[in-house]
Write an enzyme that holds these catalytic residues in place. Structure first.
Site, short mmCIF file in Angstrom:
data_model
loop_
_atom_site.label_atom_id
_atom_site.label_comp_id
_atom_site.label_asym_id
_atom_site.label_seq_id
_atom_site.Cartn_x
_atom_site.Cartn_y
_atom_site.Cartn_z
N SER A 213 0.72 -1.12 0.07
CA SER A 213 0.06 0.06 0.00
C SER A 213 0.72 1.34 -0.05
CB SER A 213 -0.75 0.03 1.25
OG SER A 213 -0.24 0.18 2.45
N ASP B 220 1.45 0.19 8.61
CA ASP B 220 2.81 -0.32 8.47
C ASP B 220 3.39 -0.26 6.96
OD1 ASP B 220 1.72 -2.33 7.24
OD2 ASP B 220 2.26 -3.92 8.30
N ASP C 11 7.77 -4.04 8.16
CA ASP C 11 7.61 -5.47 7.98
C ASP C 11 8.93 -5.72 6.62
OD1 ASP C 11 6.07 -6.22 9.59
OD2 ASP C 11 4.41 -6.58 8.03
N LYS D 31 -10.79 0.30 -1.17
CA LYS D 31 -10.26 -0.41 0.06
C LYS D 31 -10.90 0.19 1.53
CE LYS D 31 -5.75 -1.25 0.89
NZ LYS D 31 -4.49 -0.92 0.96
N TYR E 224 -12.71 -7.44 3.67
CA TYR E 224 -11.34 -7.20 3.45
C TYR E 224 -10.30 -7.91 4.24
CZ TYR E 224 -7.08 -4.48 2.41
OH TYR E 224 -5.81 -4.26 2.16
#
Length: 585
Positions: free
Chosen positions: A120, A131, A185, A246, A255
């Site tokens: 994203s 994140d 991440d 989204k 989602y």
């Protein structure tokens, strides 16, 4: 010699004139060529936007801002600073590692290495507090073990880095941490090249040569993200549309890739395909066309952004002609970068049916909005899940300690789609709809079981002709699911004493024994004519990440009975047409 030079000059002039005639923008040949089209088909409409389209798009933007979707400029800049510092740490580590391995100074100096964002953030659609997915790409002298050892230790020494943990045995091995307040991440890929240049293009398939499967998986996120951005006609229109889709998917409870709904990649591919079909449209039109296209899509026909490419790398790709298992995918949405994969392989017939219903609902709502009969806030009304169904299955996962609970619920959640599949195979069940959000257990449950999380599945039973009542035995369905989870936990050596799964059939009128009143309350605003009553009210976000207990009796107006009495094993459900549904003894 002089004559030969003149002849060569004459030949050059002729060739240059021929090139100019063929490729000059002013030539009739180029002007008569059709405009470039995106995707595997030509566009449905090339109509340019109108003034009213711009007004609708501005209103869409304002509605999303009111819901806190966008980050402030200061937060965006902070992310850039954090990524810059992380990139510096990676380069510094690779240089230090080269010296420790006694590599030649030229190799150490030119080894390079860098980070690539994906997901994203790379698409430009991340939300506040989200994140960042990052890939650390290193040259061939850096081993995976170096990443999880020496680089992990280097990260541990940084004061700004908190909550550092490594997950080496994951499908895509990852290091997770918080860098100055930003969650990261970080995955790792080692290329088979001596130098990783700053201008490296990961879209080039040659970068996959001689890589192990874990490195290929680590690079896949970057390659898919970059390919999507390359295949859309207008990136800004794509981004705003994707943000809207989204947000809608999250608010409507569809989602969650792990539970068989839409994930970030599948949303991006669907929106990108819509942009290809309407290349000149603004976001307000694209959102409406998104629902139009995919409410009428002939599933399981796959959604593709480009023709699947072949490669001599011989990596496994999604291809039902070759792979028998791919023929059972009910809603294939194919990633555009080699090796192409189905981003929705977890989707079941139930979750697809739920999503198609939501596509149709979204189409009806956006038609109203574009006709001036409603506003964009209606599109983002949450689903009234606890009013939608008459029957529910309450699934609980409990553990005796907080640490065991966090580990346990992750495993249980990853297997809920197995339970959905088991329920779908029952001849009397037509829909098994799991709510992606989990809830903490009530105080009564926690007193008995420690740390508790609950998931809720809405169940629709098929009507049986010429039968007033049918007993549906779900004992084997539930037991099979529990056996699958316990078996997986044993295989992974994570099963601890006190880890339990329970399931119960609960009618809608009994849900107050498990959840507080504000979660269950029905929206006062009525649904649109001709659609099911499924526009949910705004409900406070709740999480069971720590298994904290809820006092479910505080708002019910009466004393809540011991929930454990409701959580006995499912045996038979009486689906009476007269409304006498009950749990059989």
């Amino acid at each position: 010699m002089r004559g030969g030079g003149c002849f060569a000059g004459f030949c050059f002039f002729v060739l240059w004139s021929l090139w100019y005639f063929i490729f000059s923008p002013s030539t009739p040949r180029l002007q008569n060529q059709p405009p470039r089209h995106y995707g595997i088909t030509s566009a449905i409409s090339l109509a340019p936007p109108t003034d009213i389209d711009s007004i609708h798009t501005q209103k869409l933007l304002e509605a999303m801002k009111a819901l806190g979707v966008f980050e402030e400029e200061e937060e965006l800049n902070h992310r850039l600073v954090v990524l810059g510092r992380l990139n510096h740490l990676v380069k510094e580590w690779i240089s230090e590692l080269g010296e420790s391995k006694n590599l030649p100074p030229s190799v150490v100096a030119n080894g390079g290495g860098k980070i690539f964002t994906f997901g994203s953030y790379r698409l430009g659609v991340h939300t506040k507090g989200a994140d960042i997915d990052v890939a650390c790409v290193a040259p061939r002298h850096v081993e995976r073990s170096d990443f999880f050892q020496s680089f992990f230790e280097k990260l541990k020494r940084q004061e700004e880095i908190k909550k550092l943990r490594a997950v080496e045995d994951a499908y895509v091995p990852v290091v997770k941490f918080e860098f100055d307040g930003i969650e990261i991440d970080l995955v790792f890929a080692r290329l088979s090249v001596p130098t990783v240049a700053d201008n490296l293009d990961l879209r080039d398939n040659s970068c996959l040569r001689s890589l192990d499967i874990r490195c290929i998986r680590s690079l896949n996120g970057c390659r898919v993200t970059d390919e999507i951005l390359h295949l859309v006609p207008n990136k800004e229109n794509f981004r705003l549309t994707l943000r809207a889709v989204k947000l809608w998917a999250k608010r409507r409870g569809i989602y969650s890739n792990v539970l068989g709904f839409l994930g970030g990649v599948s949303c991006a591919v669907l929106v990108a395909r819509t942009c290809q079909l309407y290349p000149n449209a603004l976001a307000s039109t694209l959102v409406n066309k998104f629902f139009l296209v995919f409410s009428e899509w002939e599933w399981p026909r796959p959604v593709l952004l480009k023709q699947q490419e072949e490669s001599n790398l011989n990596l496994p790709v999604w291809d039902p002609r070759v792979n028998p298992s791919d023929r059972y995918h009910v809603m294939p949405i194919i990633t555009p970068a080699y090796p192409q994969q189905n981003s929705t392989y977890n989707v079941s017939t139930s979750t697809r049916a739920v999503m198609v219903e939501e596509f149709r609902h979204g189409l009806a709502v956006t038609n109203e909005i574009l006709q001036g009969k409603s506003d964009w806030s209606k599109l983002f009304e949450p689903l009234d899940f606890f009013q939608k169904y008459k029957h529910y299955i309450v699934l609980t996962a409990s553990a005796s300690t907080k640490e065991h609970h966090l580990e346990w619920i992750g495993l249980v959640e990853s297997k809920i789609r197995v339970l959905v599949g088991n329920l779908e195979r029952n001849e009397f069940i037509s829909i098994a709809h799991v709510k992606p959000q989990s809830f903490p257990g009530s105080r009564e449950l926690c007193k008995q079981s420690g740390y508790v999380s609950m998931w809720f599945l809405g169940i629709v039973f098929r009507k049986v002709e010429n039968a007033e009542s049918v007993n549906v035995d779900l004992t084997c369905v539930i037991q099979s699911f529990k056996d699958t989870v316990y078996s997986q936990a044993n295989y992974l050596s994570v099963l601890k004493e006190g880890m339990k799964i329970e399931a119960a059939h609960v009618k809608r009128k009994h849900l107050h024994h498990f959840l507080p009143a504000e979660t269950l309350q029905k929206r006062k605003k009525q649904s649109m004519p001709g659609t099911s009553q499924n526009a949910g009210g705004l409900q406070r976000k709740r999480t069971s990440s720590d298994g904290s207990c809820l006092d479910s009796s505080r708002d019910t107006g009466s004393r809540t009975p011991d929930n454990s009495s409701l959580l006995h094993k499912i045996s038979k459900v009486d689906t009476s047409t007269a409304g006498r549904e009950r749990l059989a003894p």
